[in-house]
Enzyme design. Sequence first.
Site, PDB file in Angstrom:
ATOM      1  N   LYS A  83       0.839  -1.194   0.000  1.00 57.95           N
ATOM      2  CA  LYS A  83       0.000   0.000   0.000  1.00 57.95           C
ATOM      3  C   LYS A  83       0.880   1.252   0.000  1.00 57.95           C
ATOM      4  O   LYS A  83       0.668   2.167  -0.766  1.00 57.95           O
ATOM      5  CB  LYS A  83      -0.922  -0.025   1.225  1.00 57.95           C
ATOM      6  CG  LYS A  83      -1.795   1.196   1.360  1.00 57.95           C
ATOM      7  CD  LYS A  83      -2.764   1.092   2.510  1.00 57.95           C
ATOM      8  CE  LYS A  83      -3.410   2.450   2.762  1.00 57.95           C
ATOM      9  NZ  LYS A  83      -4.369   2.446   3.856  1.00 57.95           N
ATOM     10  N   GLU A  95      10.478  -4.637   4.662  1.00 57.26           N
ATOM     11  CA  GLU A  95      10.568  -6.039   4.244  1.00 57.26           C
ATOM     12  C   GLU A  95      10.297  -6.166   2.740  1.00 57.26           C
ATOM     13  O   GLU A  95      11.031  -6.829   2.002  1.00 57.26           O
ATOM     14  CB  GLU A  95       9.542  -6.894   5.005  1.00 57.26           C
ATOM     15  CG  GLU A  95       9.829  -7.072   6.488  1.00 57.26           C
ATOM     16  CD  GLU A  95       9.254  -5.957   7.342  1.00 57.26           C
ATOM     17  OE1 GLU A  95       8.922  -4.865   6.805  1.00 57.26           O
ATOM     18  OE2 GLU A  95       9.136  -6.169   8.563  1.00 57.26           O
ATOM     19  N   GLY A 126      -4.786  -1.722   4.946  1.00 53.77           N
ATOM     20  CA  GLY A 126      -3.975  -2.839   4.440  1.00 53.77           C
ATOM     21  C   GLY A 126      -4.636  -4.187   4.644  1.00 53.77           C
ATOM     22  O   GLY A 126      -4.690  -5.024   3.737  1.00 53.77           O
ATOM     23  N   ARG A 127      -5.189  -4.405   5.837  1.00 50.02           N
ATOM     24  CA  ARG A 127      -5.786  -5.721   6.135  1.00 50.02           C
ATOM     25  C   ARG A 127      -7.164  -5.886   5.502  1.00 50.02           C
ATOM     26  O   ARG A 127      -7.804  -6.923   5.675  1.00 50.02           O
ATOM     27  CB  ARG A 127      -5.821  -5.947   7.645  1.00 50.02           C
ATOM     28  CG  ARG A 127      -6.489  -4.850   8.441  1.00 50.02           C
ATOM     29  CD  ARG A 127      -6.142  -4.940   9.926  1.00 50.02           C
ATOM     30  NE  ARG A 127      -6.628  -3.812  10.705  1.00 50.02           N
ATOM     31  CZ  ARG A 127      -5.980  -2.662  10.864  1.00 50.02           C
ATOM     32  NH1 ARG A 127      -4.825  -2.487  10.290  1.00 50.02           N
ATOM     33  NH2 ARG A 127      -6.486  -1.684  11.603  1.00 50.02           N
ATOM     34  N   GLU A 178      -4.912  -6.775  14.687  1.00 50.27           N
ATOM     35  CA  GLU A 178      -4.386  -5.462  14.288  1.00 50.27           C
ATOM     36  C   GLU A 178      -5.507  -4.419  14.327  1.00 50.27           C
ATOM     37  O   GLU A 178      -5.281  -3.257  14.629  1.00 50.27           O
ATOM     38  CB  GLU A 178      -3.753  -5.517  12.881  1.00 50.27           C
ATOM     39  CG  GLU A 178      -2.863  -4.311  12.584  1.00 50.27           C
ATOM     40  CD  GLU A 178      -2.057  -4.442  11.296  1.00 50.27           C
ATOM     41  OE1 GLU A 178      -2.624  -4.220  10.218  1.00 50.27           O
ATOM     42  OE2 GLU A 178      -0.851  -4.755  11.373  1.00 50.27           O
ATOM     43  N   HIS A 206      -4.939 -33.380  17.003  1.00 48.61           N
ATOM     44  CA  HIS A 206      -3.839 -34.242  17.430  1.00 48.61           C
ATOM     45  C   HIS A 206      -2.696 -33.431  18.014  1.00 48.61           C
ATOM     46  O   HIS A 206      -1.562 -33.915  18.100  1.00 48.61           O
ATOM     47  CB  HIS A 206      -3.366 -35.092  16.250  1.00 48.61           C
ATOM     48  CG  HIS A 206      -4.437 -36.043  15.808  1.00 48.61           C
ATOM     49  ND1 HIS A 206      -4.613 -37.288  16.376  1.00 48.61           N
ATOM     50  CD2 HIS A 206      -5.438 -35.906  14.904  1.00 48.61           C
ATOM     51  CE1 HIS A 206      -5.647 -37.884  15.812  1.00 48.61           C
ATOM     52  NE2 HIS A 206      -6.175 -37.060  14.916  1.00 48.61           N
ATOM     53  N   LYS A 210       9.402  -0.742  14.293  1.00 49.90           N
ATOM     54  CA  LYS A 210      10.023  -0.365  13.007  1.00 49.90           C
ATOM     55  C   LYS A 210      11.076   0.714  13.239  1.00 49.90           C
ATOM     56  O   LYS A 210      12.177   0.659  12.676  1.00 49.90           O
ATOM     57  CB  LYS A 210       8.969   0.201  12.044  1.00 49.90           C
ATOM     58  CG  LYS A 210       7.923  -0.782  11.564  1.00 49.90           C
ATOM     59  CD  LYS A 210       7.010  -0.086  10.549  1.00 49.90           C
ATOM     60  CE  LYS A 210       5.783  -0.900  10.236  1.00 49.90           C
ATOM     61  NZ  LYS A 210       4.825  -0.188   9.382  1.00 49.90           N
TER      62      LYS A 210
HETATM   63  O1  F6P Z   1       3.146  -2.934   9.751  1.00 51.19           O
HETATM   64  C1  F6P Z   1       1.781  -3.149   9.619  1.00 51.19           C
HETATM   65  C2  F6P Z   1       1.297  -2.829   8.247  1.00 51.19           C
HETATM   66  O2  F6P Z   1       1.205  -1.462   8.084  1.00 51.19           O
HETATM   67  C3  F6P Z   1      -0.027  -3.508   7.950  1.00 51.19           C
HETATM   68  O3  F6P Z   1      -1.102  -2.802   8.430  1.00 51.19           O
HETATM   69  C4  F6P Z   1       0.027  -3.631   6.477  1.00 51.19           C
HETATM   70  O4  F6P Z   1      -0.913  -4.552   6.011  1.00 51.19           O
HETATM   71  C5  F6P Z   1       1.452  -4.072   6.290  1.00 51.19           C
HETATM   72  O5  F6P Z   1       2.164  -3.329   7.251  1.00 51.19           O
HETATM   73  C6  F6P Z   1       2.024  -3.871   4.932  1.00 51.19           C
HETATM   74  O6  F6P Z   1       1.981  -2.526   4.546  1.00 51.19           O
HETATM   75  P1  F6P Z   1       2.186  -2.112   3.042  1.00 51.19           P
HETATM   76  O7  F6P Z   1       1.111  -2.728   2.243  1.00 51.19           O
HETATM   77  O8  F6P Z   1       2.124  -0.612   3.027  1.00 51.19           O
HETATM   78  O9  F6P Z   1       3.542  -2.603   2.600  1.00 51.19           O
END
Ligand code: F6P
Length: 521
Positions: free
Chosen positions: A205, A211, A262-263, A348, A379, A488
């Site tokens: 987003k 990452e 995002g979620r 979240e 199990h 972060k």
């Molecule tokens: O760190 C949490 C978050 O902001 C989530 O809410 C989001 O889904 C995820 O990181 C990834 O964010 P982006 O889509 O901006 O890379």
Amino acid sequence: MGDLPGLRLRCDRSNAWRLLRTLHMAHDATFDLRSAFAQNPGRFEAFSQEAPYVFADLSKNLIDSTIEDQLLALARECGVEQHRDAMFQGAPINETEQRAVKHWLLRSPAAGTDAHDPDLAAVHAVLDAMLAFAESVRSHAAITDVVNIGIGGSDLGPQMAVLALDAFADSGKRLHFVSNVDGHELAATLRGLNPGNTLFLVASKTFTTTETMTNARSAKAWFLAGGGTDVARHFCALTTNVEAAAAFGIRTTFGFWDWVGGRYSLWSAIGLPIAIAIGGPGFRAFLAGAHAMDCHFRAAPLERNLPVRLGLLDVWYRNFCGFHSRSIAPYHSALRRWPAYLQQLEMESNGKRVDMQGNPLGFDTAPVLWGEPGTNGQHAYFQMLHQGTDVVPVEFVAVRDASHTLPGHHANLLANALAQAQALMLGRSDPGGHRDFPGNRPSSFLLLDALTPASLGALIALQEHRVFVSGSLWGINSFDQWGVELGKVLARDIEPRLASGDTTGLDLSTAGLLRRLRRQA
Ligand code: F6P
């Protein structure tokens, strides 16, 4: 008069909350599921219902009609309906970020009740373009592998849905998901891939997430080092930050909007892997299933409104019964990422400790969600569910029709799902102690006729809205996530220290670990 924006009232300041406290004291001491069924032969009918694509049996929960009526009174007194309507009217209910919350618009038909919405035309323009692109990828023989690089909502939703709908995947493409900044994951994925046959989807987003950007840069370097010649054709961006994607060298970008959390974003361009897997018509059916659940949530009376009933049950269990967690038990192997997906959606969204005004809450919010597909969980940890000291409500998801033709398996799977829910409720008395099952342990049972794009869409939207309901009652902002920021920021400070060895100003534990990592201990 309410004390939250939009004249809403925080749950713990309502009359209904006080009454529920009183009711709980008597209820807790006497309520037993076995006698509740014995006394009320209509209990199954009263506490089960149809919603679009989902049948829900809530009858094995620790509630009766007095409790449920009072929970419904709580929802009314606290203005849940007004809050819901404000969301669907596009009001900026994400107050801490001053944003509207309109993921539901992403699944709204072009000529439906939301046709007046100023954003709907753009939603459909991007959807049409994205689905056309998905079709071109599906028919592009040279592309054999599609790698989605994203994390959080840019990974969990699409990954869960692609797995869940594998019976509908007819593109012949292999889909991979890389989220972890641990290069182990990307390296393992790239092993055996060929740059000329690979399409990377960089899903973010913000297009700033460390990452994702680290993985995207490494993927680009691998692509170029392996003789890849056309980054613009082999990388596609799914983002609200079109400029950053262009700066990365990506020409094909599908955008979305800041009013999509995002979620909640798998309905947007972030859903491209789903569309590549199952095709445009399948993706439209997925959206239509979710839209059907939206219509139900918007219009059904509260007492027959499934997201509302589930959200109220969540509040009852967390704030009155004091249950700390909910175990998610999908009895379908294709739903194996369902618990992980729900963890982000609920924890979240509702893992908050202050209300919309920033005031500390005097009550608990999101429970811990956890689980594994049935029958595997049986199990492993079901022992604790049946005989442990904690009561953990379980949410089963089962599917009537199998998505395969192997004889014998499906009846066995369904029998296990029913038996586990039954055992939790009925228990078995054995005075010897070790073999005694106390029973009276609650569960909900969500049943789909078949696991299809439409039913999966409805099931997800159901969960989104139930999270909305509990968050609304708690008076929190379910649509921000400030809690992920501190780690972060600290990681940005620590990373250069791993190279330099500088421990100045660090707490003693972090400093000690850092020295050990640098083999200086
Ligand atoms: O760190 C949490 C978050 O902001 C989530 O809410 C989001 O889904 C995820 O990181 C990834 O964010 P982006 O889509 O901006 O890379």
